[in-house]
Design a protein around this motif. Structure first.
Motif, PDB file in Angstrom:
ATOM      1  N   LYS A  85     -87.289 -37.235 -15.731  1.00  0.00           N
ATOM      2  CA  LYS A  85     -86.955 -36.965 -17.144  1.00  0.00           C
ATOM      3  C   LYS A  85     -86.917 -37.754 -18.214  1.00  0.00           C
ATOM      4  O   LYS A  85     -87.392 -37.603 -19.469  1.00  0.00           O
ATOM      5  CB  LYS A  85     -85.985 -35.788 -17.356  1.00  0.00           C
ATOM      6  N   VAL A  86     -86.431 -39.019 -17.851  1.00  0.00           N
ATOM      7  CA  VAL A  86     -85.833 -39.888 -18.853  1.00  0.00           C
ATOM      8  C   VAL A  86     -87.128 -40.824 -18.938  1.00  0.00           C
ATOM      9  O   VAL A  86     -87.458 -41.336 -20.126  1.00  0.00           O
ATOM     10  CB  VAL A  86     -84.825 -40.628 -18.125  1.00  0.00           C
ATOM     11  N   LEU A 134     -93.986 -47.954 -23.469  1.00  0.00           N
ATOM     12  CA  LEU A 134     -93.065 -48.023 -24.650  1.00  0.00           C
ATOM     13  C   LEU A 134     -93.559 -47.431 -26.026  1.00  0.00           C
ATOM     14  O   LEU A 134     -92.720 -47.052 -26.680  1.00  0.00           O
ATOM     15  CB  LEU A 134     -92.520 -49.575 -24.541  1.00  0.00           C
ATOM     16  N   ARG A 135     -94.854 -47.820 -26.316  1.00  0.00           N
ATOM     17  CA  ARG A 135     -95.352 -47.560 -27.654  1.00  0.00           C
ATOM     18  C   ARG A 135     -95.608 -45.881 -27.659  1.00  0.00           C
ATOM     19  O   ARG A 135     -96.018 -45.495 -28.914  1.00  0.00           O
ATOM     20  CB  ARG A 135     -96.525 -48.256 -27.852  1.00  0.00           C
ATOM     21  N   ASP A 136     -95.449 -45.234 -26.422  1.00  0.00           N
ATOM     22  CA  ASP A 136     -95.700 -43.909 -26.382  1.00  0.00           C
ATOM     23  C   ASP A 136     -94.487 -43.114 -26.910  1.00  0.00           C
ATOM     24  O   ASP A 136     -94.283 -41.652 -27.407  1.00  0.00           O
ATOM     25  CB  ASP A 136     -96.165 -43.258 -25.283  1.00  0.00           C
ATOM     26  N   ARG A 137     -93.342 -43.562 -27.324  1.00  0.00           N
ATOM     27  CA  ARG A 137     -92.046 -43.284 -27.485  1.00  0.00           C
ATOM     28  C   ARG A 137     -91.629 -43.382 -29.023  1.00  0.00           C
ATOM     29  O   ARG A 137     -91.994 -44.312 -29.691  1.00  0.00           O
ATOM     30  CB  ARG A 137     -90.839 -43.630 -26.597  1.00  0.00           C
ATOM     31  N   VAL A 194     -83.819 -43.888 -29.229  1.00  0.00           N
ATOM     32  CA  VAL A 194     -82.389 -44.001 -29.463  1.00  0.00           C
ATOM     33  C   VAL A 194     -81.680 -43.013 -28.420  1.00  0.00           C
ATOM     34  O   VAL A 194     -80.560 -43.146 -27.914  1.00  0.00           O
ATOM     35  CB  VAL A 194     -82.097 -43.590 -30.942  1.00  0.00           C
ATOM     36  N   GLY A 195     -82.284 -41.857 -28.468  1.00  0.00           N
ATOM     37  CA  GLY A 195     -81.578 -40.680 -27.574  1.00  0.00           C
ATOM     38  C   GLY A 195     -81.704 -41.104 -26.068  1.00  0.00           C
ATOM     39  O   GLY A 195     -80.552 -40.752 -25.393  1.00  0.00           O
ATOM     40  N   THR A 228     -78.469 -42.963 -21.555  1.00  0.00           N
ATOM     41  CA  THR A 228     -78.090 -43.940 -20.440  1.00  0.00           C
ATOM     42  C   THR A 228     -76.895 -44.596 -20.354  1.00  0.00           C
ATOM     43  O   THR A 228     -76.063 -44.489 -19.368  1.00  0.00           O
ATOM     44  CB  THR A 228     -79.113 -45.246 -20.623  1.00  0.00           C
ATOM     45  N   LYS A 229     -76.367 -44.981 -21.449  1.00  0.00           N
ATOM     46  CA  LYS A 229     -74.927 -45.464 -21.638  1.00  0.00           C
ATOM     47  C   LYS A 229     -73.917 -44.320 -21.077  1.00  0.00           C
ATOM     48  O   LYS A 229     -72.851 -44.739 -20.767  1.00  0.00           O
ATOM     49  CB  LYS A 229     -74.699 -45.971 -23.018  1.00  0.00           C
TER      50      LYS A 229
END
Length: 456
Positions: free
Chosen positions: A97-98, A103-106, A112-113, A118-119
Motif C-alpha cells: 500500500k505504501v 518517485l516522480r509518479d507521486r 508528505v503523507g 512512516t514516522k
C-alpha cells in the motif's frame, strides 16, 4: 546500485551496446572515496546515531518504570507481543500500500503523507518493542540476580540462538543502523521466510515463532549480559562504572570495526560449520561491546541528565532523540524487528556491519544519474552525442594519416647515393644509407602504430 530488470531493458544488439556505454560512463567511487565514506558512516553510527537510540529507549523505559502501576509486566508483554505480531503478519500488505512505482509518479501530498505515516509507524512500533523488552526484564529480575545465574542464562539463551542460526539478531547500534526507506520500514524477514499467499497456516506459525521465540531469546541474552556487567564493573560506584563501561564498549567496537577486513578474508575461505562458528563468535564479541556502550550511556543519562527532575529527563530524552533520528532519516534504528540468519550473506559479507548512511545517499544520487542517462537514451540525445564524438575522432585519424603519408613520400625521394667526401668518389656512404633506411622504417612503423592507437 539499484538493479534493473532484464524485461525493462531495450531489445537489440545496438541498444545493448549503447546501454553498456551508458553504465560505463557512471564510474564507481575510487578507493580513497570509499574509505572516506566508510569512516564517515562509522563515525555517524558511533557518535550520533547510537546515543540518540539509547536516549529514546532510556526515556521510554524509565518513564514506564516511574509509572509502573500503569505498566504491569504481564499485560505489557501481552500488548507489546500482540502488536509486534500484528505488524509482522501485515507487513507485506502495508508495504504494497505504501510503495509507489516511481518517485516522480507521486504528488507532493502523497510524499508528505507517506513520510508522516512512516514516522508514526516507526514511533508506535518502537513503543511496542520497548514495552515487550522491559516486561521480560522485570519478569527475570528475581531469577538472575547473581553472577552464576546470569552466566547460566546467557549460555542457555545464546546456545539456543546459535542452534537456530539467529545470533546475528542480537546486534544493535553502533554496529548496525537502519535508514527509513520503505524496504526497511515495512519489509523485513521472518525466520523461515514464508509467504502468506502460499501457506497461510505456516506463515502465521513462522511469524509467531519469530516474534515470541527468537525475540524472547534475544531479550534474555541482553538481560543476562547487562546484569553480569552490573555485577562486575565497579558495582558500588555507579558513575565510575558508567564511564568504564563506555570506554570498554567503544574500545571493543573499534577493535571489531578494525578486524572486519581480516574476518571477511577468513569467512570468504571457510565453509559449512566453521564459517558459521567464526561469524557467530565475531558477532558475539561485537555484541559485548554494544551492551557496554548502551549500559554506559544509559547510566550516564540516569545519573547526570536532570537527576532532580526524572519526568522531564524522560520526556526530553524520549522525544528529542526520536525527532532527531527522524530528521536524520534513520529512526528505524530504534526498532527490533525481523529475523536474520547467520552467515547467509555471500562470501565474507556476513561479518560486515550494516552501518550504511552517507553511502546510501551517494548510491541514490548515482542511481538518479543512471535514470537521467537512460532518459537521454530514450530521447536520442546520447546517441547524437556519441556520433558527434566518433566523427571528430575520424577527422583526427584522417589528418594524422595524411601527414604521415606526406612525410613518408618526402623521405623516399631523398637521394641515397651521396658522394664520399674523403675519397672524392660517388660511392654510397654506408652509414648514411643505413641511417636513412632505419629512419624510414621507423617512420612507417610509427604511422602504423599511431593509427592503431588512435583507432583504439
Amino acid at each position: 546500485m539499484e538493479k534493473y530488470d532484464e524485461d525493462e531493458a531495450h531489445e537489440g544488439e545496438e541498444e545493448d551496446e549503447v546501454h553498456a556505454i551508458t553504465y560505463s560512463c557512471i564510474m564507481a567511487p575510487n578507493r580513497c572515496t570509499k574509505r572516506f565514506l566508510h569512516l564517515s558512516d562509522t563515525f555517524i553510527a558511533l557518535v550520533i546515531v547510537t546515543p540518540l537510540v539509547v536516549g529514546h529507549w532510556y526515556g521510554t523505559w524509565e518513564f514506564m518504570n516511574n509509572h509502573a502501576e500503569y505498566f504491569p509486566p504481564i499485560p505489557t508483554i501481552l500488548f507489546g507481543t500482540c502488536y509486534h505480531l500484528l505488524i509482522v503478519l501485515s507487513r507485506h500488505h502495508v508495504h504494497e500500500k505504501v510503495k509507489t512505482p516511481h518517485l516522480r509518479d507521486r504528488t507532493l501530498m502523497q510524499k508528505v503523507g507517506r513520510y508522516i505515516f512512516t514516522k508514526l509507524f516507526i514511533y508506535v512500533f518502537s513503543i511496542a518493542c520497548i514495552m515487550a523488552f522491559r516486561a521480560i526484564f522485570v519478569l527475570c529480575e528475581p531469577y538472575d540476580n547473581g553472577v552464576s545465574r546470569a552466566i547460566l542464562l546467557m549460555i542457555l539463551s545464546g546456545t539456543a540462538l546459535a542452534c537456530l542460526k539467529s545470533v546475528r539478531n542480537i546486534i544493535a547500534p553502533p554496529v548496525a543502523i537502519a535508514t527509513d526507506c520503505k524496504s526497511v520500514s515495512f519489509a523485513f524477514p521472518t525466520r523461515f521466510k514464508s509467504h502468506a499467499s502460499n501457506e497461510p497456516g505456516f506463515y502465521f506459525i513462522d511469524c509467531a515463532f519469530s516474534v515470541i521465540v527468537i525475540g524472547t531469546l534475544v531479550v534474555l541474552v541482553w538481560r543476562s549480559l547487562w546484569v553480569l556487567f552490573d555485577l562486575l564493573i565497579f558495582p558500588g560506584e555507579p558513575i565510575l562504572s558508567a564511564y568504564y563501561s563506555v570506554a570498554i564498549g567503544y574500545g571493543i567496537v573499534a577493535i571489531t570495526f578494525a578486524l572486519q577486513p581480516l574476518m571477511k578474508w577468513s569467512c570468504d575461505r571457510l565453509t559449512g560449520f566453521w564459517r558459521v562458528a567464526v561469524c557467530d563468535a565475531f558477532l558475539f564479541f561485537s555484541f559485548v561491546g554494544t551492551v557496554n556502550v548502551w549500559r554506559g550511556i544509559w547510566e550516564l543519562l540516569d545519573l547526570l541528565f536532570l537527576p532532580d527532575d526524572p519526568l522531564l529527563s524522560n520526556i526530553l530524552t524520549h522525544s528529542v532523540s526520536f525527532v532527531l533520528l527522524a530528521m536524520l532519516n534513520c529512526s528505524n534504528s530504534v526498532l527490533v524487528r525481523g529475523v536474520f540468519i547467520d552467515a547467509e550473506e555471500p562470501a565474507g559479507q556476513c561479518v560486515i556491519f550494516p552501518v550504511h548512511y552517507i553511502r546510501l545517499f551517494v548510491q541514490k544520487e548515482r542511481t538518479k544519474k543512471q535514470r537521467r542517462m537512460i532518459d537521454m537514451l530514450e530521447k536520442g540525445e546520447l546517441q547524437t552525442e556519441l556520433l558527434e564524438k566518433s566523427e571528430k575522432n575520424t577527422i583526427q585519424i584522417v589528418k594524422g594519416l595524411s601527414k604521415s603519408n606526406e612525410m613518408t613520400n618526402m623521405a623516399a625521394n631523398l637521394p641515397k647515393n651521396v658522394p664520399n667526401i674523403e675519397n672524392g668518389s660517388e660511392k654510397p656512404c654506408q652509414l648514411y644509407e643505413n641511417g636513412l633506411d632505419k629512419e624510414n622504417h621507423l617512420y612507417e612503423n610509427g604511422v602504423e602504430n599511431g593509427e592503431h592507437k588512435i583507432g583504439q
